[in-house]
Design an enzyme around this catalytic site. Structure first.
Site, short mmCIF file in Angstrom:
data_model
loop_
_atom_site.label_atom_id
_atom_site.label_comp_id
_atom_site.label_asym_id
_atom_site.label_seq_id
_atom_site.Cartn_x
_atom_site.Cartn_y
_atom_site.Cartn_z
CD GLU A 149 -3.09 -1.01 2.17
OE1 GLU A 149 -2.91 -0.13 2.96
OE2 GLU A 149 -4.02 -1.72 2.25
CD GLU B 280 -3.83 -5.52 4.28
OE1 GLU B 280 -4.58 -4.80 4.54
OE2 GLU B 280 -2.74 -5.27 4.13
C1 BG6 Z 1 -4.48 -1.97 5.61
C2 BG6 Z 1 -3.11 -2.10 5.94
O1 BG6 Z 1 -4.50 -0.49 5.09
O2 BG6 Z 1 -5.36 -1.93 6.53
C3 BG6 Z 1 -2.96 -2.86 7.38
O3 BG6 Z 1 -2.17 -2.84 5.26
C4 BG6 Z 1 -4.23 -2.59 8.27
O4 BG6 Z 1 -1.69 -2.98 8.01
C5 BG6 Z 1 -5.47 -2.74 7.69
O5 BG6 Z 1 -4.20 -3.07 9.76
C6 BG6 Z 1 -6.50 -2.32 8.57
O6 BG6 Z 1 -6.46 -0.80 9.27
P1 BG6 Z 1 -6.52 -0.78 10.46
O7 BG6 Z 1 -6.28 0.95 11.03
O8 BG6 Z 1 -7.63 -1.06 11.17
O9 BG6 Z 1 -5.32 -1.24 11.32
#
Ligand code: BG6
Length: 467
Positions: free
Chosen positions: A163, A367
């Site tokens: 990202e 993700e």
């Molecule tokens: C993504 C990242 O943008 O979102 C992760 O690659 C991150 O590292 C995930 O954990 C969720 O976001 P958050 O702020 O809930 O941890």
């Protein structure tokens, strides 16, 4: 039944600073991610212990095997391999990842490694102001080469930077908070450019060193709906996608910035420092896939300039507004999680279609998930039906995207086990496996498979959904 092809890879994801803990053990250096997490130590958990994967990896990989995972996407902490980023190599760090990789392979799980997930060694931020300096590119290429040489005999899937297109928007992640405001966009654009260059150099070298390896970026995907059918709003929504994600995909895939982005840089007075050979490097390094991170969609409308705000001025951080282009507004059609992410499975189908039909590269989801609180009931179980519903609906969207003709090769939801959320510590959980700790009480760090664990186990076993 929604059965996927048998070659479709079912997996799960994590990142080093969010699960490993042992932040300074066995020679590991501090990273920017550690530094930022320590700033919040009084209000939430930090990266000191996180999920303590560093000491639990053996048992965690056994649980991954029990769940039936076919691929595990995780990151290597650069500062565990080279504590100060560009100096001595830390053998203990290499040993740790060798153990993890060997355990995964013994469990029949394909390792899918991210080289850099928000955790630049802090020493490089101090020495070079991180990615502002071209020496950081050299340091990253050396680190990547060390990883390729140490692990490339067993690791064939590599994600270079996680990202970049989101990280670059967050001043704290880029260590930009102490750059004066009037210089910030110049520095940000230079850092972004250097990361694209680093990505290209690492892909070129990776293809040489691991001929059967596959390399690509992970993108934070954006799908933006226009707030009205007014052409200005439709344009604003498109520009939001362009400025947050598409410009980066164009650079990764074609090695050039698109015209709208170059025009914007010109209008705000940014001049990039480049070298004559860069354009060839950027154009020849071709990714083998695009990894897609997807959580939500956005809605936008046109944002005109005014007397106090000239063209290209930014407002806010992650989901920034841009004067003369767009402004993010709430979408009343969608329900949001308690943390504000607008839940939208159809948006995933749109994203997959758009990226595949534009770039024609295999896609893999690295993700996707629901971050929320979980409770253990009196029987010691975690019934996270809300997470199952979320994942099921997104898997249906994947299935339909494949029917649309998208070459989607795998699905790795976030996250394999509960981990440190970047802004909400341990209150916000994403995992299939519960980690028994709270923000300030480490308890026993026991692992407890949630209902979603057993549900996903069946999905994998059935190669899809039964209904
Ligand atoms: C993504 C990242 O943008 O979102 C992760 O690659 C991150 O590292 C995930 O954990 C969720 O976001 P958050 O702020 O809930 O941890």
């Amino acid at each position: 039944m929604k059965k996927f092809n048998k070659s479709f890879l079912w997996g799960a994801s994590s990142s080093a600073f969010q699960i490993e803990g042992a932040w300074n053990e066995d020679g590991k250096g501090e990273s920017v991610a550690d530094f930022n997490s320590f700033k919040r130590s009084k209000i939430q958990a930090d990266s000191t212990v996180a999920s303590d994967f560093y000491h639990h990896y053996h048992e965690d990989i056994k649980l991954m095997q029990e769940m039936g995972l076919q691929v595990y996407r995780f990151s290597i902490a650069w500062s565990r391999i080279i504590p100060d980023g560009d100096g001595e190599i830390n053998q203990a760090g290499i040993d740790f990842y060798n153990h993890v990789i060997d355990d995964l392979l013994a469990a029949d799980i394909v390792p899918f490694v991210t080289l850099y997930h928000f955790d630049l060694p802090l020493a490089l931020a101090k020495k070079y102001n991180g990615w502002e300096n071209r020496d950081c590119v050299i340091a990253f290429c050396r680190y990547a080469e060390i990883c390729f040489k140490c692990f490339g005999d067993r690791v064939k899937y590599w994600q270079v930077i996680n990202e970049q297109n989101l990280m670059i928007r967050v001043d704290e992640r880029m260590n930009l908070w102490n750059t004066p405001l009037e210089k910030r966009e110049q520095v940000r654009a230079q850092m972004d450019y250097h990361m694209f260059l680093a990505n290209a150099l690492v892909i070129l070298n990776g293809h040489q060193l691991i001929p059967d390896g596959k390399f690509g970026p992970a993108i934070s995907s954006t799908m933006t709906y226009p707030a009205t059918s007014k052409p200005e709003d439709v344009w604003g929504a498109k520009m939001n996608d362009n400025f947050k994600t598409n410009y980066a995909l164009e650079m990764y895939c074609y090695g050039k910035y698109p015209g709208y982005y170059l025009n914007y840089l010109k209008k705000i007075g940014v001049k990039l420092n480049t070298l004559p050979d860069d354009s060839e490097i950027l154009a020849t390094a071709k990714p083998d896939f695009i990894a897609v991170n997807y959580y939500r969609t956005l809605m936008a409308q046109y944002l005109p300039t005014d007397n106090n705000h000239s063209l290209g001025m930014r407002r806010n951080d992650i989901d920034f507004d841009l004067y003369g282009y767009f402004q993010i507004v709430n979408n009343p059609q969608l329900k949001a999680s308690e943390y504000g992410a607008q839940i939208d499975p159809l948006g995933l189908r749109l994203v997959l279609n758009e990226y595949y039909h534009q770039f024609r590269l295999p896609l893999i989801i690295t993700e996707n998930g629901l971050g929320t609180a979980d409770k253990i009931n009196k029987q010691g179980e975690i019934n996270d039906q809300y997470r199952i519903d979320y994942l099921r609906n997104h898997i249906v969207a994947c299935y339909k995207a494949i029917e649309d003709g998208v070459n989607l090769v795998g699905y790795c939801p976030w996250s394999v086990l509960d981990l440190l959320s970047s802004h909400q510590g341990f209150k916000k959980r994403y995992g299939f496996i519960y980690v028994n700790r709270s923000d300030f009480d480490l308890k026993d760090l026991r692992r407890i498979p949630k209902a979603s664990f057993y549900w996903y186990q069946q999905v994998i076993k059935n190669h899809g959904l039964k209904d």
